[in-house]
Design an enzyme around this catalytic site. Structure first.
Site, PDB file in Angstrom:
ATOM      1  N   THR A  75       0.812  -1.223   0.000  1.00 27.96           N
ATOM      2  CA  THR A  75       0.000   0.000   0.000  1.00 27.96           C
ATOM      3  C   THR A  75       0.841   1.266   0.000  1.00 27.96           C
ATOM      4  OG1 THR A  75      -1.803  -1.090   1.132  1.00 27.96           O
ATOM      5  CG2 THR A  75      -1.738   1.278   1.344  1.00 27.96           C
ATOM      6  N   ASP A 134       1.802  -6.916  -4.388  1.00 25.93           N
ATOM      7  CA  ASP A 134       0.965  -6.877  -3.193  1.00 25.93           C
ATOM      8  C   ASP A 134       1.521  -8.006  -2.314  1.00 25.93           C
ATOM      9  OD1 ASP A 134      -2.340  -6.207  -2.515  1.00 25.93           O
ATOM     10  OD2 ASP A 134      -1.333  -7.874  -1.493  1.00 25.93           O
ATOM     11  N   SER A 135       1.689  -7.745  -1.035  1.00 29.69           N
ATOM     12  CA  SER A 135       2.389  -8.748  -0.226  1.00 29.69           C
ATOM     13  C   SER A 135       1.601 -10.046  -0.043  1.00 29.69           C
ATOM     14  CB  SER A 135       2.802  -8.172   1.126  1.00 29.69           C
ATOM     15  OG  SER A 135       1.718  -8.146   2.022  1.00 29.69           O
ATOM     16  N   SER A 136       0.348 -10.075  -0.465  1.00 27.77           N
ATOM     17  CA  SER A 136      -0.384 -11.349  -0.444  1.00 27.77           C
ATOM     18  C   SER A 136       0.256 -12.337  -1.423  1.00 27.77           C
ATOM     19  CB  SER A 136      -1.840 -11.140  -0.849  1.00 27.77           C
ATOM     20  OG  SER A 136      -2.381 -10.071  -0.148  1.00 27.77           O
ATOM     21  N   THR A 143       1.617  -4.747   4.330  1.00 29.85           N
ATOM     22  CA  THR A 143       1.445  -5.149   5.722  1.00 29.85           C
ATOM     23  C   THR A 143       0.891  -6.571   5.875  1.00 29.85           C
ATOM     24  OG1 THR A 143      -0.750  -4.136   5.729  1.00 29.85           O
ATOM     25  CG2 THR A 143       1.079  -2.795   6.559  1.00 29.85           C
ATOM     26  N   ASP A 144       0.196  -7.060   4.827  1.00 26.35           N
ATOM     27  CA  ASP A 144      -0.511  -8.335   4.996  1.00 26.35           C
ATOM     28  C   ASP A 144       0.406  -9.487   5.415  1.00 26.35           C
ATOM     29  OD1 ASP A 144      -2.870  -7.099   4.437  1.00 26.35           O
ATOM     30  OD2 ASP A 144      -3.031  -7.816   2.375  1.00 26.35           O
ATOM     31  N   THR A 184       0.207 -21.627  20.458  1.00 27.60           N
ATOM     32  CA  THR A 184      -1.144 -21.276  20.939  1.00 27.60           C
ATOM     33  C   THR A 184      -1.880 -20.348  19.968  1.00 27.60           C
ATOM     34  OG1 THR A 184      -2.441 -20.206  22.674  1.00 27.60           O
ATOM     35  CG2 THR A 184      -0.189 -19.435  22.429  1.00 27.60           C
ATOM     36  N   GLN A 185      -3.184 -20.541  19.896  1.00 33.00           N
ATOM     37  CA  GLN A 185      -4.030 -19.637  19.087  1.00 33.00           C
ATOM     38  C   GLN A 185      -4.170 -18.272  19.755  1.00 33.00           C
ATOM     39  OE1 GLN A 185      -7.873 -21.466  18.324  1.00 33.00           O
ATOM     40  NE2 GLN A 185      -6.917 -23.354  17.592  1.00 33.00           N
ATOM     41  N   CYS A 186      -3.874 -18.207  21.066  1.00 33.93           N
ATOM     42  CA  CYS A 186      -3.980 -16.923  21.765  1.00 33.93           C
ATOM     43  C   CYS A 186      -2.887 -15.992  21.266  1.00 33.93           C
ATOM     44  CB  CYS A 186      -3.810 -17.116  23.271  1.00 33.93           C
ATOM     45  SG  CYS A 186      -5.119 -18.064  24.014  1.00 33.93           S
TER      46      CYS A 186
HETATM   47  N1  ASP Z   1      -2.557  -5.796   0.426  1.00 32.39           N
HETATM   48  C1  ASP Z   1      -1.522  -4.896   0.836  1.00 32.39           C
HETATM   49  C2  ASP Z   1      -0.224  -5.679   0.937  1.00 32.39           C
HETATM   50  O1  ASP Z   1       0.002  -6.355   1.913  1.00 32.39           O
HETATM   51  C3  ASP Z   1      -1.846  -4.263   2.124  1.00 32.39           C
HETATM   52  C4  ASP Z   1      -0.789  -3.337   2.641  1.00 32.39           C
HETATM   53  O2  ASP Z   1       0.179  -3.021   2.020  1.00 32.39           O
HETATM   54  O3  ASP Z   1      -0.932  -2.915   3.777  1.00 32.39           O
HETATM   55  O4  ASP Z   1       0.577  -5.621   0.029  1.00 32.39           O
END
Ligand code: ASP
Length: 343
Positions: free
Chosen positions: A13, A57-59, A89-90, A278-280
């Site tokens: 982003t 995109d980091s996905s 951020t993803d 842990t899931q926590c």
């Molecule tokens: N979909 C974006 C990514 O992870 C979201 C971001 O950058 O915050 O590339």
């Protein structure tokens, strides 16, 4: 002599703008980031940049991106005092975690940052994140050593250890949390470093060793009510997986049903590595607390202590890439290698 920082731009982003055709966010050229953040030119820091092509995109992050990042840092290590990685951020917590295990003997900062709002938007968080990240990457102590010779994430005025982070909010500016480890630094009027917590290399003149062999044969099972033996067996016992991260309840508990324990014993008998996480979000696995946890231990499951799933994945990829012997991997998993678990 002024400090030097290499900004490595992978996408996300922070460097996106709206496509007028369909209104979606698409990556744009890094030169536009510099135009958007003229403050960067005011630093007494030499700033160079490296832009990935294509930007992603980091996905879409794959282990091949981590290998490229590690190789760029290795190849340019002597030229710069620190590195800033602009990343979506993803999956930033996954990338920062894995890089922390790939870069051994680190004596310089590797600071990930990104933003929740594109840098071209008036209320963007990207400018402040980027400026703080550059300042931290360039910071030295009185002896001329890097203040933060670690892989970290700089976001919303906080510097967090990379392998302790989880993406916590899809909306708030404080997108990341590090529930089991306090911030390494906080940026207010000044940047306040938590020097007692920041890891130091054993030798400041150590050579950087870069681990680029990753073995990705890891599966993740999130234990949940209603899980069937078929689903569990397909995730845990698949012949193509060498390790499975079991995301369990609370302090490392799971079903006490015999079929569940039988599948764990079957996987252990096949030599698979089973790690209990842990899931926590906060707290630690303690398989001695409840009978349901103890039965996992007896079935051969290792404790991940308070490691995040993101860090567990990166640690397994790196350790398994280094050695074909699962017993060695199991021994190393229980050690704190770079601040990823509490002792
Ligand atoms: N979909 C974006 C990514 O992870 C979201 C971001 O950058 O915050 O590339």
């Amino acid at each position: 002599m002024s400090a030097s920082v290499l900004i490595i731009y992978t996408g996300g982003t922070i460097g996106m703008k709206e496509d007028p055709m369909d209104g979606t966010l698409k990556p744009f050229d890094f030169s536009q980031i510099k135009a958007e953040v003229p403050e960067l030119n005011k630093f007494a820091v030499r700033i160079d940049s490296y832009t990935f092509d294509p930007l992603i995109d980091s996905s879409d992050v794959e282990p091949s991106l981590w290998i490229s990042l590690a190789e760029i840092i290795r190849d340019r290590y002597e030229e710069y005092d620190g590195f800033v990685i602009l990343h979506g951020t993803d999956t930033m917590a996954y990338s920062a975690s894995t890089l922390s295990f790939m870069l051994e003997g680190l004596t310089k900062p590797v600071i990930f940052t990104g933003s929740q709002l594109p840098i071209g938007v008036p209320r963007t968080d990207g400018k402040e994140n980027l400026i703080s990240a550059v300042e931290i990457a360039a910071a030295k102590d009185e002896k001329g050593h890097a203040r933060v010779p670690e892989v970290a994430i700089c976001f919303d005025s906080q510097l967090l250890r990379g392998n302790r982070c989880v993406k916590y909010s899809a909306e708030a500016f404080n997108a990341f949390a590090s529930p089991n480890c306090p911030p390494l630094a906080e940026a207010g009027i000044n940047i306040r470093y938590n020097t007692d917590l920041i890891r130091k290399p054993v030798y400041w003149d150590a050579q950087l060793r870069v681990q680029t062999r990753l073995d990705t044969r890891v599966s993740i099972l999130k234990v949940h009510p209603g899980m069937t033996p078929q689903v569990m067996r397909s995730v845990v016992c698949d012949p193509l997986t060498r390790a499975c991260i079991l995301e369990t309840y609370g302090s490392g508990n799971a079903l006490s049903r015999e079929w569940f324990l039988d599948i764990l014993r079957e996987a252990t008998a096949k030599g698979k590595i089973l790690l209990n996480v842990t899931q926590c979000k906060s707290g630690t696995v303690n398989m001695d607390l409840y009978a349901t946890g103890a039965s996992l231990k007896h079935a051969g499951v290792l404790s991940g202590v308070d490691i995040t799933t993101e860090a567990a994945l990166g640690k397994l990829f790196c350790l398994m890439g280094r050695n074909d012997n699962n017993d060695w991997v199991k021994t190393m998993l229980e050690k704190d290698l770079c601040g990823e678990i509490s002792k």
